[in-house]
Scaffold this motif. Structure first.
Motif, PDB file in Angstrom:
ATOM      1  N   TRP A 100      -4.999  18.735  58.272  1.00  0.00           N
ATOM      2  CA  TRP A 100      -4.940  20.006  58.125  1.00  0.00           C
ATOM      3  C   TRP A 100      -4.085  20.896  57.492  1.00  0.00           C
ATOM      4  N   LEU A 101      -4.231  21.921  56.875  1.00  0.00           N
ATOM      5  CA  LEU A 101      -3.401  22.303  55.832  1.00  0.00           C
ATOM      6  C   LEU A 101      -3.410  24.404  56.519  1.00  0.00           C
ATOM      7  N   LEU A 102      -1.905  24.488  56.392  1.00  0.00           N
ATOM      8  CA  LEU A 102      -2.236  25.976  56.373  1.00  0.00           C
ATOM      9  C   LEU A 102      -1.213  26.480  55.405  1.00  0.00           C
ATOM     10  N   ARG A 103      -1.386  27.171  54.535  1.00  0.00           N
ATOM     11  CA  ARG A 103      -1.217  27.614  53.278  1.00  0.00           C
ATOM     12  C   ARG A 103      -0.826  29.359  53.075  1.00  0.00           C
ATOM     13  N   SER A 104       0.359  29.896  52.796  1.00  0.00           N
ATOM     14  CA  SER A 104       0.384  31.325  52.801  1.00  0.00           C
ATOM     15  C   SER A 104      -0.396  31.760  51.495  1.00  0.00           C
ATOM     16  N   GLY A 105      -0.284  33.167  50.956  1.00  0.00           N
ATOM     17  CA  GLY A 105      -1.321  33.639  49.921  1.00  0.00           C
ATOM     18  C   GLY A 105      -0.037  34.046  49.525  1.00  0.00           C
ATOM     19  N   GLN A 106      -1.034  35.676  49.142  1.00  0.00           N
ATOM     20  CA  GLN A 106      -0.195  36.654  48.980  1.00  0.00           C
ATOM     21  C   GLN A 106       0.040  37.451  49.394  1.00  0.00           C
ATOM     22  N   TYR A 107       1.831  38.535  49.413  1.00  0.00           N
ATOM     23  CA  TYR A 107       2.465  39.113  50.222  1.00  0.00           C
ATOM     24  C   TYR A 107       2.011  40.816  49.686  1.00  0.00           C
ATOM     25  N   LEU A 108       1.813  41.997  50.622  1.00  0.00           N
ATOM     26  CA  LEU A 108       2.182  43.083  50.222  1.00  0.00           C
ATOM     27  C   LEU A 108       2.777  43.885  51.401  1.00  0.00           C
ATOM     28  N   GLY A 109       4.035  44.881  50.374  1.00  0.00           N
ATOM     29  CA  GLY A 109       4.478  45.089  51.216  1.00  0.00           C
ATOM     30  C   GLY A 109       5.481  45.429  50.233  1.00  0.00           C
ATOM     31  N   GLU A 110       6.688  46.317  50.699  1.00  0.00           N
ATOM     32  CA  GLU A 110       7.663  46.306  49.876  1.00  0.00           C
ATOM     33  C   GLU A 110       8.606  45.398  48.654  1.00  0.00           C
ATOM     34  N   ILE A 111       8.723  46.543  48.222  1.00  0.00           N
ATOM     35  CA  ILE A 111       9.409  45.673  46.370  1.00  0.00           C
ATOM     36  C   ILE A 111      10.844  46.090  46.460  1.00  0.00           C
ATOM     37  N   SER A 112      11.448  44.632  46.610  1.00  0.00           N
ATOM     38  CA  SER A 112      12.584  44.665  47.031  1.00  0.00           C
ATOM     39  C   SER A 112      13.890  44.682  45.828  1.00  0.00           C
ATOM     40  N   ALA A 113      13.411  44.076  44.847  1.00  0.00           N
ATOM     41  CA  ALA A 113      13.987  43.182  43.749  1.00  0.00           C
ATOM     42  C   ALA A 113      13.159  43.341  42.378  1.00  0.00           C
ATOM     43  N   LEU A 114      14.480  44.150  41.422  1.00  0.00           N
ATOM     44  CA  LEU A 114      13.894  44.787  39.857  1.00  0.00           C
ATOM     45  C   LEU A 114      14.332  43.645  38.378  1.00  0.00           C
ATOM     46  N   CYS A 115      13.955  43.343  37.752  1.00  0.00           N
ATOM     47  CA  CYS A 115      14.736  43.405  36.484  1.00  0.00           C
ATOM     48  C   CYS A 115      13.966  43.002  35.763  1.00  0.00           C
ATOM     49  N   PHE A 116      14.501  43.459  34.409  1.00  0.00           N
ATOM     50  CA  PHE A 116      13.202  43.158  33.178  1.00  0.00           C
ATOM     51  C   PHE A 116      13.817  41.940  32.017  1.00  0.00           C
ATOM     52  N   LEU A 117      12.743  41.511  31.775  1.00  0.00           N
ATOM     53  CA  LEU A 117      12.581  40.419  30.940  1.00  0.00           C
ATOM     54  C   LEU A 117      12.545  40.585  28.868  1.00  0.00           C
ATOM     55  N   PRO A 118      14.006  40.830  28.659  1.00  0.00           N
ATOM     56  CA  PRO A 118      15.008  41.164  26.946  1.00  0.00           C
ATOM     57  C   PRO A 118      12.942  40.160  26.474  1.00  0.00           C
ATOM     58  N   LEU A 119      12.414  40.771  25.642  1.00  0.00           N
ATOM     59  CA  LEU A 119      11.838  40.037  24.637  1.00  0.00           C
ATOM     60  C   LEU A 119      11.837  40.434  23.155  1.00  0.00           C
ATOM     61  N   PRO A 120      11.972  39.061  22.485  1.00  0.00           N
ATOM     62  CA  PRO A 120      12.156  40.175  20.604  1.00  0.00           C
ATOM     63  C   PRO A 120      11.673  40.699  20.331  1.00  0.00           C
ATOM     64  N   SER A 121      12.487  41.464  19.587  1.00  0.00           N
ATOM     65  CA  SER A 121      11.779  42.548  18.836  1.00  0.00           C
ATOM     66  C   SER A 121      10.932  42.837  18.180  1.00  0.00           C
ATOM     67  N   GLN A 122      10.634  41.029  17.692  1.00  0.00           N
ATOM     68  CA  GLN A 122       9.544  41.089  16.470  1.00  0.00           C
ATOM     69  C   GLN A 122       8.183  41.234  17.250  1.00  0.00           C
ATOM     70  N   ILE A 123       8.201  40.627  19.093  1.00  0.00           N
ATOM     71  CA  ILE A 123       6.754  40.534  19.250  1.00  0.00           C
ATOM     72  C   ILE A 123       6.741  41.729  20.688  1.00  0.00           C
ATOM     73  N   SER A 124       7.258  42.585  21.013  1.00  0.00           N
ATOM     74  CA  SER A 124       7.093  43.348  21.555  1.00  0.00           C
ATOM     75  C   SER A 124       8.392  44.509  22.147  1.00  0.00           C
ATOM     76  N   SER A 125       7.875  45.105  21.909  1.00  0.00           N
ATOM     77  CA  SER A 125       9.554  46.686  21.781  1.00  0.00           C
ATOM     78  C   SER A 125       9.486  46.725  23.829  1.00  0.00           C
ATOM     79  N   PHE A 126       8.378  46.252  24.001  1.00  0.00           N
ATOM     80  CA  PHE A 126       8.242  46.994  26.220  1.00  0.00           C
ATOM     81  C   PHE A 126       9.151  44.970  26.867  1.00  0.00           C
ATOM     82  N   PRO A 127       9.837  45.497  27.761  1.00  0.00           N
ATOM     83  CA  PRO A 127      10.422  43.680  28.050  1.00  0.00           C
ATOM     84  C   PRO A 127       9.551  43.080  29.225  1.00  0.00           C
ATOM     85  N   PHE A 128       9.058  42.492  29.216  1.00  0.00           N
ATOM     86  CA  PHE A 128       8.407  41.970  30.970  1.00  0.00           C
ATOM     87  C   PHE A 128       9.565  42.579  32.328  1.00  0.00           C
ATOM     88  N   LEU A 129       8.913  42.451  33.183  1.00  0.00           N
ATOM     89  CA  LEU A 129       9.029  43.030  34.429  1.00  0.00           C
ATOM     90  C   LEU A 129       9.510  42.195  35.657  1.00  0.00           C
TER      91      LEU A 129
END
Length: 1429
Positions: A7-36
């Protein structure tokens, strides 16, 4: 090789509070907006902020919440697409830290959109630390004198005020230094690019901030020891470890004192010179931190060395702290109404986010520049600001991630006055214009001055202006500096008092528009002008004028799109609406128009309320006209198609109203009405008003019934003028995405889907002349004009769709903002369309009183949408939910059917599919919701709040289901619908038990006798307002030939009472049926079983049903009740007497605002004749909100007809209504009638050592096709951590009718009951109950069990230990544990499961958030199960 689990019990998506945020800076020639990167539960989510979509989600922990994320860029290959970007990611939660490698493959996709492929690989999982990790910071080791080669290092801040440094390339700890200030921390923040510049700010539990750093100690002796990798740092320390003959020590920079509460969050400025802190004291403080200490300071005295003892270190450190010069506080910011959770600082801005669900932007001088209030629940946990892109991210308990782009002017400290879409603020045109007669003079206004009375946008560059001097102007707004005025007509010396415009497109050319303008003046004349405007030419046809009423009696002119320009309505102050036909005999050209036009009055509609009509709409095919008046009422008229299409002149026809709804918007004016065809001969009505609500109605032409079906209250608006949809939304009234209206003195456009304010313009309020015009995407295209004094102020933003990125936007769907107490799967079976059935739908109830329906996509393993269904009255917490789908038919002669149509109809009338959602909670609120499948009607409803595609708007249309509000029952304030039972063992007489019902002694009544109740058995006590419903279960019953359906609802209250209630459908009447006894403690969980049984031998061949209710109490007992007699007796009586004919059942719910139907009504006794001695309606408690379908003159006779059947009635759908009771008037000598009591079949005591938190019952797998007997499993979980499995069967018994003496006694009092087939005595059971066996699993969980579910094969359970366990239900009820799993939901409170296939299940758990899990068994396991069965 280990054997694979079957048998297999697998966890799926969680829907709840957002506890952490962090920007991922992209090269300027790609986008002026970062990933998150966002952390939620035990997973992290990767977002493309520019495209507004989620790229991927990754599971990083097991049962540990992500507290923080830190990243560093490793490499970037290539200078243009395609290219690869690699990041090193540190994710920490509690005492665990994991290092990942995130690899992004960027390429150019279709339509030049960025195509991203993301992979997350685990690099290292660091050993478990002794204390919680509070912060992580990457830096390079180039300048460090470590023996290791140069590379990336990771510094970790721990809650014991220590720092650990590890090499991020290899799993090795290289340094650990503890600050001698030994205290626990609430927060810590690190800053620096290497170890030499690393600074630490520690927020202690003593409301102080200690700033310290690491410095090398040059005179330490070399030991040459290296750091060994340890599997667990719970007991090891690296304080005496030396590196390259170098030892590092802690030195204090400053102690920051000033906060009066715990320090929740700290943020460093980019250069490390300033420090921002937020606290429990609701303040944010900006500190200036010195970069270093004076040279005269002896660093050795403040050093934390491994060779120094604890006392010596503490003394030396405190001594140096006293010598340190304290740093100054730059700013102290107050403004939040509650605790502040997070903050961030840039060179020019400060951002704070708090528990009051607001995010505030401050200038560096302390002035508040902007406030964002778009989250709900317990607050905004995290905020993040990127100064390079001006992006502000907020996230909180409600699961939503919202992106705003701040205007560059905020960086200069200018206060934002107009909160439109920030990045377009520079593109918004704001200008003023004056009428031609006022251009030369700007004097003070007097009685003779000309001023604007009406104005109306028809296009983004076209506006019509009418003045009090009778002028009508056409204004072309090509440019703020290029305004062209054209005088169309002057109606005379009288002022223009009203104006309406009908815009039509006479051709397929995009810019060809034909405007029909109808204006009314003070003399009572109507003038119609036709204006053609297009690419070719601008032309004005001569005006047509006629007298439509007396002087000063014409207040409104109205066009209707379905009737086009051939008909126009006029309204007067007395509620009379006139319909005029404009007959045009000309063939072409404007010159012939005035000569050959004829105007004739063809119909007059008189409102039954005599109040001015404010708005209207009509459907020609349905022959329906709906009007809204100034006092919140809706009136429906018949609009004969023959009258409209007749070519010959017809005489004037007076048309009376067909139906009306009193107080649809309380006592506030109706602002707009929109109609659409719902089903055949059914019309959907959508109205807005001055109460800030959007109301939904259905009108059935066949039954001529008007039904209130739902309501949405927009708390941000006090007046909603209209609602609209974006260009991508289908034509469905429920799908409206934008509400347009006013809040105080501001004009606001509110996005109903994302709960974001699109536009806000200060204008002075709705009473001033104003107009607005919206494009396909209101965020990008909107115009608003208002009049102030002599001047017309215009705000116009018009950006071509697709040219610019849209902000604000929602990256993650918005969900409940507080704890989820209950949930259930919603499944409609074959009734739902195929597009809808492929999704999973979960209904949830929350502590904040909201009920939501959330859609889960199994294919993508993602929560794709969540819709707010509504809110309990007063925001009372939702404690329990129950979904009801199956209808049980009572066969034989149980029900007597009337073939008369009674004038009240719902969607129930034409179908046997009746899907209800029942929610109960605090303040004894009981609400019923009706399922609506928009997918089956080829209508699509936009539910998605999180943008999943690269579209302009954050919403998209997908097949969906939804629930509409059906009815709410709530006892009045300071009264109770439950009786305290002083002697639960007292036997009650068979006659009294048959139908006696209790009346409400605290009801509003004119009769003093109704209040004369024995104090020992009366309702209510001083704590009754604290009572709440704790559990609910329900089932639907319908007579074989009866069109009425009854939803029987069993509710458990905290005052240790259990009530059987009935909701009569489609009339939405509430009845109290029976009280279930005995109960010595409150019931926490309820389940029911409907058992098919054979009838007595003389009725052999007929199949009946037994209705069994099972309850689990706080004392650990489980009780069974047989409700069959009460249910079938009620069905018989309700079909005979048909109370729906005499009780008004049209109400709208109370919303809490004073003008929205929250007023008390007179008693129904006042409706009856004073001379009517038969009627005993003097104990009725009801409230106003009725349509008034029963005139007062008719009420007395109607009520007396059923006086022998009904004792007290509630107006069913009013939120404050009380229940109707049956049969008390059959016993006139009993002034204080008792409610029917149903005695328990069996009470199983001490099943659990403490409270029974959860129950679930299922038919066993051995008798799925057995109809003669029933074998069931009952699984329960309690606070004693155990799971109890009980097997029982229910067998039919021959009906032992009431004895002859009892029958004769009943017949003497109630002749109509003498032929009842089933006895209604509480102690008489139709079925026999037998326990087969029971098993107890003592330590199923390590904490209280909060949820169980079974289908007779598998058992799923969850508890406060944050685990879901799967059990195989073996013979004799034994449980065999198969698969445990740690979940992300903290404090789980409810569990439900859904069978997706053979041995394939979906399991959903809720608490602080919600998570989906999947369980499946392999084929070998299925074979073993088949062999067992």
């Amino acid at each position: 090789m280990a054997e694979e689990s079957p048998w297999l019990l697998r966890s799926g998506q969680y829907l709840g509070e957002i506890s952490a945020l962090c920007f991922l800076p992209l090269p300027s020639q790609i986008s002026s907006f970062p990933f998150l990167l966002a952390g939620t539960g035990s997973q992290i989510l990767l977002y493309d902020v520019e495209a507004g979509k989620m790229l991927n989600s990754f599971h990083v922990f097991e049962g540990i919440r992500v507290h923080g994320i830190s990243c560093t860029l490793l490499e970037c290959t290539g200078f243009r697409l395609p290219m690869r970007v690699a990041f090193r990611i540190a994710v920490f939660g509690e005492r665990r830290v994991k290092l990942f490698g995130l690899h992004l493959k960027l390429a150019l996709g279709c339509q030049n959109h960025l195509k991203v492929c993301a992979e997350l690989n685990l690099v290292h999982s660091l050993p478990k630390f002794r204390h919680w990790v509070l912060d992580a910071c990457f830096f390079k080791g180039d300048d460090m004198s470590f023996e290791q080669e140069a590379g990336s290092y990771l510094a970790l801040g721990l809650s014991d005020n220590s720092i650990c440094v590890c090499n991020s390339s290899i799993p090795k700890m290289v340094l650990e230094v503890r600050c001698p200030e030994r205290c626990l921390l609430y927060s810590m923040r690190l800053w620096g690019s290497n170890l030499k510049t690393l600074r630490v700010a520690s927020g202690t539990i003593y409301n102080e901030i200690i700033v310290w750093k690491l410095v090398p100690q040059d005179h330490c002796s070399s030991s040459g020891s290296s750091v060994k990798d340890s599997k667990d740092h719970s007991g090891s320390s690296c304080n005496n470890v030396q590196f390259n003959d170098q030892q590092y020590e802690a030195i204090c920079l400053s102690r920051l004192i000033g906060h009066e509460g715990s320090i929740f969050r700290i943020a460093w400025s980019s250069d490390g010179s300033k420090l921002m802190s937020v606290s429990d004291d609701r303040s944010a403080r900006l500190w200036t931190v010195s970069a270093s200490r004076k040279d005269s300071d002896d660093l050795k005295e403040v050093v934390h060395r491994g060779s120094i003892g604890l006392a010596e270190r503490k003394y030396s450190f405190d001594e140096k702290l006293e010598a340190a010069v304290p740093d100054s506080v730059g700013l102290v910011l107050f403004g939040h109404n509650s605790r502040i959770w997070d903050c961030c600082i840039s060179d020019s801005l400060i951002v704070t986010a708090g528990e009051d669900c607001t995010c505030r932007v401050w200038g560096m001088h302390g002035n508040q520049l902007k406030m964002i209030n778009e989250h709900t629940g317990r607050g905004i946990w995290r905020c993040l600001y990127d100064p390079n892109s001006s992006l502000l991210i907020t996230a909180g308990f409600d699961s939503s991630i919202k992106v705003h782009r701040l205007h560059p002017s905020l960086s200069g400290g200018s206060i934002e006055q107009n909160e439109e879409v920030e990045q377009f603020k520079g593109m918004t045109e704001v200008f003023t214009i004056l009428t031609p007669n006022l251009s030369e003079q700007l004097e003070l206004m007097d009685s003779k001055s000309e001023y604007v009375r009406c104005l109306r946008f028809t296009q983004k560059d076209t506006i019509y202006v009418a003045t009090n001097h009778g002028y009508l102007h056409h204004v072309k707004l090509s440019d703020p500096g290029d305004v062209k005025w054209t005088e169309l007509v002057r109606v005379g010396e009288f002022p223009i008092v009203c104006m309406d415009i009908l815009s039509m497109k006479p051709s397929n050319l995009p810019r060809d528009v034909e405007d029909w303008i109808a204006v009314g003046d003070g003399k009572g004349n109507v003038t119609v002008v036709r204006v053609s405007d297009g690419d070719c030419a601008f032309s004005v046809c001569p005006a047509l004028t006629w007298s439509a009423g007396m002087e000063r009696q014409l207040l409104g002119t109205y066009w209707c799109k379905s009737l086009k320009h051939r008909h126009v309505f006029t309204a007067d102050p007395r509620g009379i609406l006139k319909l005029w036909r404009i007959t045009d005999h000309s063939e072409s050209g404007c010159d012939k128009y005035i000569k050959k036009c004829e105007v004739s009055l063809i119909a007059e509609f008189s409102s039954c309320f005599g109040i001015r009509i404010m708005c209207l709409d009509a459907l020609l095919d349905e022959e329906v006209l709906v009007c809204g008046d100034q006092r919140g009422n809706l009136i429906i008229f018949r609009l004969p198609k023959s009258l409209l299409l007749a070519e010959a002149v017809v005489p004037e026809v007076n048309i009376p109203p067909l139906k009306y709804f009193k107080g649809a918007h309380g006592i506030s004016s109706v602002a707009s009405i929109t109609l659409a065809t719902f089903y055949i001969n059914q019309v959907e009505i959508h109205s807005t008003g001055g109460d800030g609500c959007i109301c939904y109605f259905k009108y059935d032409r066949d039954w001529q019934s008007l039904e209130f079906t739902g309501m949405k209250q927009v708390k941000e608006l006090s007046l909603i003028q209209s609602v609209s949809a974006d260009g991508s939304t289908s034509d469905n009234l429920v799908c409206s995405n934008y509400a347009v209206g006013f809040a105080s003195a501001h004009f606001i456009i509110w996005n109903l889907t994302s709960e974001i304010k699109v536009v806000q313009v200060p204008c002075g309020g709705w009473r001033r002349p104003h107009s607005y015009y919206l494009g396909d995407v209101p965020e990008l295209q909107n115009c608003f004009a208002f009049v102030k004094g002599h001047v017309i102020h215009i705000h116009r933003l018009w950006v071509p769709v697709g040219e610019r990125k849209l902000f604000p936007q929602v990256l993650h769907i918005q969900y409940h903002g507080k704890e989820i107490h209950s949930l259930c799967f919603v499944s409609g079976g074959s009734h739902l369309s195929a597009n809808v059935a492929k999704y999973s739908w979960i209904a949830t109830g929350c502590e904040d009183g909201t009920v939501r329906l959330t859609r889960y996509s199994p294919e993508s393993d993602d929560w794709s949408a969540s819709k707010l269904l509504g809110e309990h009255v007063g925001g009372s917490a939702v404690r329990s939910l129950c979904f009801v789908s199956k209808i049980h038919i009572i066969t034989g002669d149980q029900s007597e059917v009337s073939n008369e149509r009674d004038g009240c109809s719902l969607a129930f009338d034409n179908t046997d599919y009746q899907f209800l959602l029942i929610s109960v909670g605090a303040k004894r609120v009981l609400t019923a919701w009706l399922l609506c499948d928009s997918g089956s009607n080829n209508k699509e409803e936009s539910l998605d709040v999180g943008a999943k595609e690269n579209s302009v708007t954050p919403s998209r249309a997908l097949p969906s289901v939804s629930f509409q509000w059906l009815s709410t029952d709530m006892p009045p304030k300071f009264s109770s619908t439950h009786r305290r039972i002083n002697n639960i063992d007292e036997k009650i007489g068979p006659v009294k038990n048959a139908l006696n019902k209790s009346s409400n002694p605290t009801s509003t009544s004119d009769s003093a006798e109704s209040m004369d109740v024995d104090s020992k058995s009366c309702f209510g006590d001083k704590n009754e307002n604290d009572w709440r419903y704790l559990a609910v279960t329900a089932f639907l019953v319908k007579g074989a030939d009866c069109r009425l359906t009854v939803c029987f609802i069993v509710v458990a209250c905290s005052d240790a009472t259990l009530m059987l209630r009935a909701l009569l459908l489609p009339h939405r009447l509430w009845f109290d049926v029976a009280l279930l006894v005995p109960l010595s403690s409150p019931v926490l969980a309820l389940q029911h079983v409907v058992v098919p049984i054979s009838a007595p031998s003389r009725d052999k061949g007929q199949i009946h049903s037994a209705y069994i209710v099972i309850g689990g109490s706080t004392d650990g007992s489980i009780t069974y009740w047989d409700l069959t007699g009460s249910v079938e007796g009620f069905m018989q009586q309700i079909s005979k007497h048909q109370p729906e004919k005499f009780i008004d059942c049209q109400k709208r719910p109370r919303t809490g605002r004073g003008s929205q139907g929250g007023r008390w009504w007179r008693s129904i006794s006042n409706l009856s004749s004073k001379t009517d001695t038969i009627s005993t309606w003097d104990t009725v408690d009801s409230r106003e909100g009725s349509n008034g379908h029963i005139p007062d003159s008719e009420a007395g006779g109607s009520l007396s007809k059923i006086s022998n059947m009904v004792n007290s009635a509630a107006i069913c759908s009013q939120t404050t209504g009380t229940a109707t009771s049956l049969g008390s008037n059959m016993f006139p000598n009993n002034s204080s009638s008792e409610i029917c009591e149903v005695q328990a079949m069996d009470v199983l005591k001490h099943i659990h050592q403490s409270g029974v938190n959860c129950l679930h019952v299922s038919r066993s797998r051995d008798d799925q096709n057995d109809q003669d007997g029933s074998f069931y499993y009952l699984v329960s979980g309690g606070d004693d951590q155990s799971i109890h499995c009980l097997a029982f069967d229910v067998a039919p018994e021959l009906m032992n009718h009431v004895s002859e003496n009892e029958n004769s006694d009943v017949a003497n009092h109630t002749p109509e009951l003498s032929n009842m087939k089933f006895s209604l005595r509480g102690g008489s059971n139709i079925c026999s109950f037998r326990i087969l066996y029971r098993e107890r699993f003592a330590s199923a969980h390590s904490s209280a069990v909060k949820g169980v579910w079974t289908d007779g094969i598998w058992v799923f359970s969850t508890g406060l230990d944050q685990r879901v366990r799967c059990w195989l239900l073996e013979e004799c009820g034994k449980l065999s544990e198969c698969a445990p799993l740690i979940i992300s939901v903290t404090e789980p409170e409810a569990l439900d499961a859904k069978v997706c296939g053979r041995n394939q299940y979906q399991i959903v758990v809720s608490g602080r958030g919600m998570q989906m899990l999947t369980f499946s068994a392999c084929h070998d396991m299925e074979g073993n199960l088949e062999g067992k069965t």
